[in-house]
Design a protein around this motif. Structure first.
Motif, short mmCIF file in Angstrom:
data_model
loop_
_atom_site.label_atom_id
_atom_site.label_comp_id
_atom_site.label_asym_id
_atom_site.label_seq_id
_atom_site.Cartn_x
_atom_site.Cartn_y
_atom_site.Cartn_z
N MET A 344 0.69 -1.25 0.12
CA MET A 344 -0.01 -0.10 0.16
C MET A 344 0.77 1.43 0.18
SD MET A 344 -3.30 -0.38 -0.25
CE MET A 344 -3.91 1.06 0.49
N SER A 345 1.95 1.25 0.61
CA SER A 345 2.87 2.39 0.74
C SER A 345 3.04 2.76 -0.88
CB SER A 345 4.12 2.10 1.65
OG SER A 345 3.32 2.25 3.15
N LEU A 346 3.77 1.74 -1.46
CA LEU A 346 4.20 1.97 -2.72
C LEU A 346 3.21 2.40 -3.86
CD1 LEU A 346 6.73 -1.17 -3.20
CD2 LEU A 346 7.42 1.09 -2.89
N PHE A 347 2.12 1.82 -3.44
CA PHE A 347 0.92 2.28 -4.19
C PHE A 347 0.67 3.78 -4.19
CE2 PHE A 347 -3.56 2.79 -5.12
CZ PHE A 347 -3.76 2.45 -6.48
N ILE A 348 0.41 4.12 -2.88
CA ILE A 348 0.17 5.62 -2.44
C ILE A 348 1.54 6.25 -2.78
CG2 ILE A 348 0.04 7.32 -0.40
CD1 ILE A 348 -1.35 4.96 0.82
N GLY A 349 2.75 5.82 -2.95
CA GLY A 349 3.92 6.60 -3.31
C GLY A 349 3.74 7.09 -4.90
N ALA A 350 2.94 5.98 -5.61
CA ALA A 350 3.05 6.24 -7.12
C ALA A 350 2.02 7.31 -7.34
CB ALA A 350 2.55 4.66 -7.73
N LEU A 351 1.12 7.52 -6.41
CA LEU A 351 0.05 8.42 -6.84
C LEU A 351 0.63 9.74 -6.14
CD1 LEU A 351 -3.10 6.64 -5.41
CD2 LEU A 351 -2.57 6.85 -7.55
N ALA A 352 1.53 9.61 -4.96
CA ALA A 352 1.68 11.18 -4.81
C ALA A 352 2.83 11.74 -5.36
CB ALA A 352 2.19 10.74 -3.20
#
Length: 412
Positions: A344-352
């Motif tokens: 989830m952190s990598l996913f949110i990082g790709a969005l941020a």
């Protein structure tokens, strides 16, 4: 029945953690091998889709992030609905402590991130990245080192992670859905409404559920929203009530059928696409940038502080109670494991930080997530392993103590 279903879920999640780890390791190896140019070129290559009048132009990385991960969020949505209506989240007495712990585990990492990044002039928009807990990795580590610990700790960790996922999805909706195209969004809402009404009164065959999900997913992409939102919304309309014909719940059937594919295919593919960091030309200074250190600090320090602090506060104020049979050291070990924020952190990082998978900011995000998660795994495993050994030793001593007591009684 609900407990059996939860235990099956835990087994799948724990088993997939090993596959996730291997996929992440493979990505690191490939990204630092002669295959690295082909690896990054493949992720950035365009793969258009044409279905009559429907057309989507996405890269391989975007297909994985917006396509395959939508199935992951569908399963998360089904899981959340099941737990709220039938599972652990349906009991307020069991719910209070993990919910408050999850809230603390979202607030504290953001504060730690800001405290590290703000004085150094780092990017402020990265604060949501360390807020999420990776269920699969955390449960896999717990399964490896938690033998002999109370089963209530597993349920506590699962419940906390579910609430954590719900908070992450809400943040994605609020922070990363800009420039909305309202026409396709209204059509998606109408399709969801129609599906909910029809599903309430008539049985919908599986192919129509698949087509309906595909339609809502496509409309969401056209609307410019994160597909995680439409996936969770679609999960909310899947009936949980058993059918009269065979007594089976469509929601549980969908979870049972989709969960292995998500655990052993979707998430490993996402890990393979997102964990690849090329260390060629990297200096130690790049691993110590404000962004990387802020994320790692939020995951490792913020998560354990927030989860443990709110758990203690809930117990101290009488708002909740500790998991049955669990001691404070064992709870601390679980709190540390909550800092494993990989998927989830990598996913949110790709969005941020949208951009190329090998861009400077994406590399820093990956370094921070991997670093913070590895620290949490190592320290959490050490704490829980010591607690597990102590528990097994205590159990092993009980029969001899009982035998000694009986011997004394006989002598008397």
């Amino acid at each position: 029945m609900a407990r059996r279903f939860t235990l099956d879920f835990l087994k799948t999640e724990a088993g997939s953690g090993a596959v996730l780890g291997l996929a992440a390791l493979a990505a690191l190896v490939v990204a630092n091998s002669p295959l690295a140019p082909d690896y990054f070129a493949l992720l950035k290559s365009a793969q258009p889709l044409r279905l009559g009048p429907l057309a989507l132009d996405l890269t391989v990385a975007e297909w994985i992030k917006e396509g395959l991960m939508a199935v992951f969020f569908l399963v998360v949505g089904l899981e959340i609905k099941y737990e709220i209506l039938r599972g652990e989240l349906s009991d307020p007495r069991k719910l209070a402590t993990p919910v408050l712990a999850a809230l603390g585990g979202m607030i504290a990492p953001a504060l730690v991130y800001v405290a590290i990044v703000a004085p150094l002039g780092g990017p402020h928009q990265g604060w949501p990245i360390p807020l999420a807990t990776d269920i699969a990795f955390a449960l896999a580590v717990f399964a490896l080192v938690g033998r002999g610990l109370p089963g209530s700790l597993r349920v506590f960790l699962l419940t906390l992670a579910i609430v954590d996922d719900l908070g992450a999805i809400a943040l994605i909706a609020i922070l990363f859905s800009q420039g909305v195209a309202w026409a396709p969004l209204m059509l998606a809402v109408a399709a969801l409404g129609c599906g909910a009404v029809v599903a309430r009164y008539r049985r919908i065959a599986a192919p129509f559920w698949v087509l309906g999900f595909g339609l809502v997913w496509w409309l969401t992409v056209e609307a410019g929203l994160s597909t995680s939102l439409s996936a969770v919304a679609f999960a909310a309309i899947v009936p949980i009530r058993p059918r009269d014909e065979d007594g089976q719940s469509p929601l549980r059937e969908a979870m049972h059928d989709l969960h292995p594919y998500v655990a052993f295919l979707v998430l490993p593919l996402f890990a393979f696409a997102k964990a690849g960091v090329s260390f060629g030309g990297l200096s130690p200074a790049e691993a110590l940038t404000p962004l990387a250190v802020g994320i790692a600090g939020g995951l490792f320090l913020g998560k354990q502080a927030g989860v443990m602090g709110m758990t203690w506060l809930a117990w101290r104020l009488g708002l909740g109670r500790r998991p049955e049979g669990a001691g404070w050291m064992q709870l601390y070990g679980v709190a540390v494991l909550c800092g494993v924020g990989f998927t989830m952190s990598l996913f949110i990082g790709a969005l941020a930080f949208p951009g190329a998978v090998d861009s400077s900011q994406q590399i820093q995000v990956k370094l921070g997530v991997i670093g913070g998660s590895l620290l949490s795994v190592a320290w959490g495993a050490a704490v829980l392993g010591a607690s597990s050994r102590a528990s097994r030793k205590e159990i092993a001593q009980r029969p001899s103590e009982t035998a000694g007591l009986r011997s004394n009684i006989d002598l008397t």
